[in-house]
Design a protein around this motif. Sequence first.
Motif, mmCIF file in Angstrom:
data_model
loop_
_atom_site.group_PDB
_atom_site.id
_atom_site.type_symbol
_atom_site.label_atom_id
_atom_site.label_comp_id
_atom_site.label_asym_id
_atom_site.label_seq_id
_atom_site.Cartn_x
_atom_site.Cartn_y
_atom_site.Cartn_z
ATOM 1 N N GLY A 48 0.817 -1.217 0.000
ATOM 2 C CA GLY A 48 0.000 0.000 0.000
ATOM 3 C C GLY A 48 0.843 1.256 0.000
ATOM 4 O O GLY A 48 0.519 2.236 -0.688
ATOM 5 N N ILE A 49 1.930 1.235 0.749
ATOM 6 C CA ILE A 49 2.844 2.388 0.772
ATOM 7 C C ILE A 49 3.447 2.583 -0.607
ATOM 8 O O ILE A 49 3.478 3.700 -1.133
ATOM 9 N N ARG A 50 3.913 1.494 -1.200
ATOM 10 C CA ARG A 50 4.527 1.596 -2.539
ATOM 11 C C ARG A 50 3.519 2.086 -3.585
ATOM 12 O O ARG A 50 3.869 2.859 -4.469
ATOM 13 N N ALA A 51 2.274 1.648 -3.467
ATOM 14 C CA ALA A 51 1.247 2.078 -4.421
ATOM 15 C C ALA A 51 0.910 3.556 -4.254
ATOM 16 O O ALA A 51 0.556 4.229 -5.229
ATOM 17 N N SER A 52 1.034 4.065 -3.038
ATOM 18 C CA SER A 52 0.719 5.468 -2.776
ATOM 19 C C SER A 52 1.781 6.427 -3.313
ATOM 20 O O SER A 52 1.486 7.593 -3.571
ATOM 21 N N PHE A 53 3.000 5.919 -3.466
ATOM 22 C CA PHE A 53 4.111 6.755 -3.932
ATOM 23 C C PHE A 53 4.849 6.027 -5.058
ATOM 24 O O PHE A 53 5.973 5.557 -4.875
ATOM 25 N N PRO A 54 4.230 5.923 -6.246
ATOM 26 C CA PRO A 54 4.873 5.193 -7.353
ATOM 27 C C PRO A 54 6.117 5.921 -7.855
ATOM 28 O O PRO A 54 6.278 7.131 -7.650
ATOM 29 N N ASP A 55 6.979 5.170 -8.495
ATOM 30 C CA ASP A 55 8.205 5.734 -9.065
ATOM 31 C C ASP A 55 7.829 6.688 -10.199
ATOM 32 O O ASP A 55 7.279 6.260 -11.212
ATOM 33 N N PRO A 56 8.096 7.974 -10.050
ATOM 34 C CA PRO A 56 7.683 8.928 -11.086
ATOM 35 C C PRO A 56 8.458 8.773 -12.387
ATOM 36 O O PRO A 56 7.999 9.225 -13.422
ATOM 37 N N THR A 57 9.610 8.131 -12.350
ATOM 38 C CA THR A 57 10.380 7.977 -13.580
ATOM 39 C C THR A 57 9.786 6.912 -14.485
ATOM 40 O O THR A 57 10.029 6.928 -15.680
ATOM 41 N N THR A 58 8.988 5.994 -13.940
ATOM 42 C CA THR A 58 8.341 4.975 -14.778
ATOM 43 C C THR A 58 6.916 5.350 -15.128
ATOM 44 O O THR A 58 6.324 4.759 -16.011
ATOM 45 N N ALA A 59 6.358 6.329 -14.437
ATOM 46 C CA ALA A 59 4.962 6.712 -14.645
ATOM 47 C C ALA A 59 4.793 7.782 -15.711
ATOM 48 O O ALA A 59 3.703 7.972 -16.211
ATOM 49 N N ARG A 60 5.868 8.456 -16.057
ATOM 50 C CA ARG A 60 5.719 9.549 -17.030
ATOM 51 C C ARG A 60 5.697 9.033 -18.454
ATOM 52 O O ARG A 60 6.250 7.984 -18.766
ATOM 53 N N GLU A 61 5.046 9.786 -19.303
ATOM 54 C CA GLU A 61 4.948 9.433 -20.712
ATOM 55 C C GLU A 61 5.912 10.293 -21.512
ATOM 56 O O GLU A 61 6.078 11.479 -21.236
ATOM 57 N N GLU A 62 6.539 9.696 -22.489
ATOM 58 C CA GLU A 62 7.421 10.430 -23.373
ATOM 59 C C GLU A 62 6.586 11.160 -24.429
ATOM 60 O O GLU A 62 5.612 10.633 -24.931
ATOM 61 N N THR A 63 6.970 12.380 -24.710
ATOM 62 C CA THR A 63 6.281 13.156 -25.735
ATOM 63 C C THR A 63 7.294 13.641 -26.759
ATOM 64 O O THR A 63 8.480 13.772 -26.477
ATOM 65 N N ASP A 64 6.815 13.892 -27.953
ATOM 66 C CA ASP A 64 7.700 14.397 -29.012
ATOM 67 C C ASP A 64 7.789 15.875 -28.987
ATOM 68 O O ASP A 64 7.018 16.619 -28.607
#
Length: 64
Positions: A48-64
């Motif tokens: 639950g702790i890990r789900a509340s604070f996900p790794d922001p480097t894997t959650a972001r989307e790449e844009t052109d």
Amino acid sequence: MISDPANLTASDYLDSAREMAAANRPYLAHLLAEEAARCTTDPATAAGIRASFPDPTTAREETD
């Protein structure tokens, strides 16, 4: 006052993670939450702790 890191509890790390999230420091919040999860003996609570604070480097989307 700076505390000895060996004496910090999961609650201490989690409080700091919340402070960093409020200060718009998501990666630092994630690292502190990860340490809080490591200090937690209950796997469900740690998840639950890990789900509340996900790794922001894997959650972001790449844009052109």
